[in-house]
Design an enzyme around this catalytic site. Structure first.
Site, PDB file in Angstrom:
ATOM      1  N   CYS A 137      74.724  45.462  48.852  1.00 21.91           N
ATOM      2  CA  CYS A 137      75.080  44.152  49.397  1.00 21.91           C
ATOM      3  C   CYS A 137      75.277  43.130  48.281  1.00 21.91           C
ATOM      4  O   CYS A 137      74.314  42.526  47.806  1.00 21.91           O
ATOM      5  CB  CYS A 137      73.994  43.684  50.367  1.00 21.91           C
ATOM      6  SG  CYS A 137      74.311  42.040  51.005  1.00 21.91           S
ATOM      7  N   CYS A 140      74.024  39.627  49.080  1.00 19.19           N
ATOM      8  CA  CYS A 140      72.575  39.404  48.978  1.00 19.19           C
ATOM      9  C   CYS A 140      72.133  39.339  47.510  1.00 19.19           C
ATOM     10  O   CYS A 140      71.257  38.555  47.165  1.00 19.19           O
ATOM     11  CB  CYS A 140      71.788  40.549  49.615  1.00 19.19           C
ATOM     12  SG  CYS A 140      72.476  41.178  51.116  1.00 19.19           S
ATOM     13  N   ASP A 141      72.715  40.179  46.676  1.00 15.48           N
ATOM     14  CA  ASP A 141      72.143  40.398  45.344  1.00 15.48           C
ATOM     15  C   ASP A 141      73.015  39.944  44.181  1.00 15.48           C
ATOM     16  O   ASP A 141      72.555  39.925  43.037  1.00 15.48           O
ATOM     17  CB  ASP A 141      71.821  41.894  45.175  1.00 15.48           C
ATOM     18  CG  ASP A 141      70.863  42.382  46.257  1.00 15.48           C
ATOM     19  OD1 ASP A 141      69.974  41.592  46.642  1.00 15.48           O
ATOM     20  OD2 ASP A 141      71.006  43.525  46.724  1.00 15.48           O
TER      21      ASP A 141
END
Ligand code: NAP
Length: 316
Positions: A137, A140-141
């Site tokens: 992801c 997200c990261d």
């Protein structure tokens, strides 16, 4: 524990599940929605959603899912946080067990909207460095890789989207694809190919993730034509090779296709078990869009409503 009763139980909280809940709640069916392991579904790990009609300026995935939930709540959906660990479709009402029996529901109708999950490569190092450089992801990261070099695996829209997104942070993004032709749509390909920070390694597979105590340090890349292996330096490794439907809980009770998607009757969300309906990514290996998932979620609620009005259990 005595089973709690519901006329409609919805499993899953992505666009399909929430839309089914909105429709079923507005039909006064007081649906129960069991959220699953990732409340809000895959859109909670997405950034801008720019193609959902009604949001001309785009909207962040998590925010959109909060709005879906709010709308479902407004009309009386009951929410259960937890994971459905088993269902029994051989009895009627159906039995739905949450968190290994922490909670049990008997359901006159069931809507399965369990979505799909990211696929992994299953190579050495992938699990070891999960959360320490390995991710599925970028949204997200990506932030953690400011000024660093990252690798993305895959050749579909997800891989192009992740790679393009990662250029906001990373100094260099290398896309590794097993063929020399991308599967992604033309517009996404062009966006990635025209981005000066993105380069491609074709006809190659990542065979190992390398790292140390700090996390990922690189990957071993094998050319699938020559068999030659080379190391590519990176501190982030993003896997974007597609998804698998989350249909394990109904396996053996509902017919699935060879890839594990639930088979529904043509033009409806009916399954082979009367009273069980399926929608969203759990039935869709082709379109897989938030808007199509929402559409089939609506269909499932209408199908369930009609079923409850007309169905007579005439079994002996
Ligand atoms: P996908 O289209 O199935 O693409 C998966 C990619 O990963 C393919 O290029 C495939 O290679 C590769 N792959 C699969 N297994 C692999 C393995 N074991 N090792 C190496 N490579 C592997 O999946 P997706 O990109 O997640 O897209 C899914 C659907 O969502 C599509 O319909 C897509 O259009 C849609 N989507 C849309 C957007 C958008 O419009 N913003 C964004 C993301 C996704 P091959 O090509 O060789 O098979």
């Amino acid at each position: 524990m005595a089973d709690k009763k519901a006329s409609v139980v919805i499993i899953g909280s992505g666009p399909a599940g929430y839309t089914a809940a909105i429709y079923a709640a507005r039909a006064n069916l007081e649906p129960v929605l069991i959220s699953g392991p990732q409340p809000g579904g895959q859109l909670t790990i997405t950034s801008d959603v720019e193609n959902f009609p009604g949001f001309p300026k785009g909207i962040m995935g998590p925010e959109m899912m909060n709005l879906f939930r709010e709308q479902a709540e407004r009309f009386g959906t009951r929410f259960v946080e937890g994971m459905v660990t088993s269902v029994d479709l051989s009895r009627r009402p159906f039995l739905v067990e949450v968190d290994e029996g922490r909670d049990c529901w008997s359901a006159e109708t069931l809507i399965v909207s369990t979505g799909a999950s990211a696929r992994w490569l299953g190579i050495p190092g992938e699990k070891d460095y999960w959360g320490r450089g390995v991710s599925a992801c970028a949204t997200c990261d990506g932030f953690f890789f400011k000024g660093q070099e990252v690798v993305v695996v895959g050749g579909g829209d997800s891989a192009m989207e992740e790679a393009t997104f990662l250029t906001k942070f990373a100094s260099r993004v290398t896309v590794i694809h097993r063929r020399e032709e991308l599967r992604a749509s033309k517009i996404m390909q062009d966006k990635a190919k025209n981005n000066p920070k993105i380069s491609f390694i074709w006809n190659s597979a990542v065979s190992r993730v390398l790292g140390n105590e700090q996390g990922v340090t690189g990957v071993v890349v094998k050319n699938l034509h020559t068999g030659d292996e080379a190391e590519v330096h990176c501190t982030g490794f993003f896997v974007a090779i597609g998804h698998d439907p989350n249909t394990q809980i109904v396996k053996g009770q509902l017919p699935l296709d060879e890839a594990g998607y639930i088979k529904t009757h043509l033009g409806s969300t009916k399954t082979d078990v009367a009273g069980v309906f399926a929608c969203g990514d759990a039935i869709d290996s082709v379109y897989r869009q938030a808007i199509t998932a929402a559409g089939t979620g609506c269909m499932a609620a209408l199908d369930a409503e009609r079923f409850l009005e007309h169905w007579v259990d005439d079994r002996p």
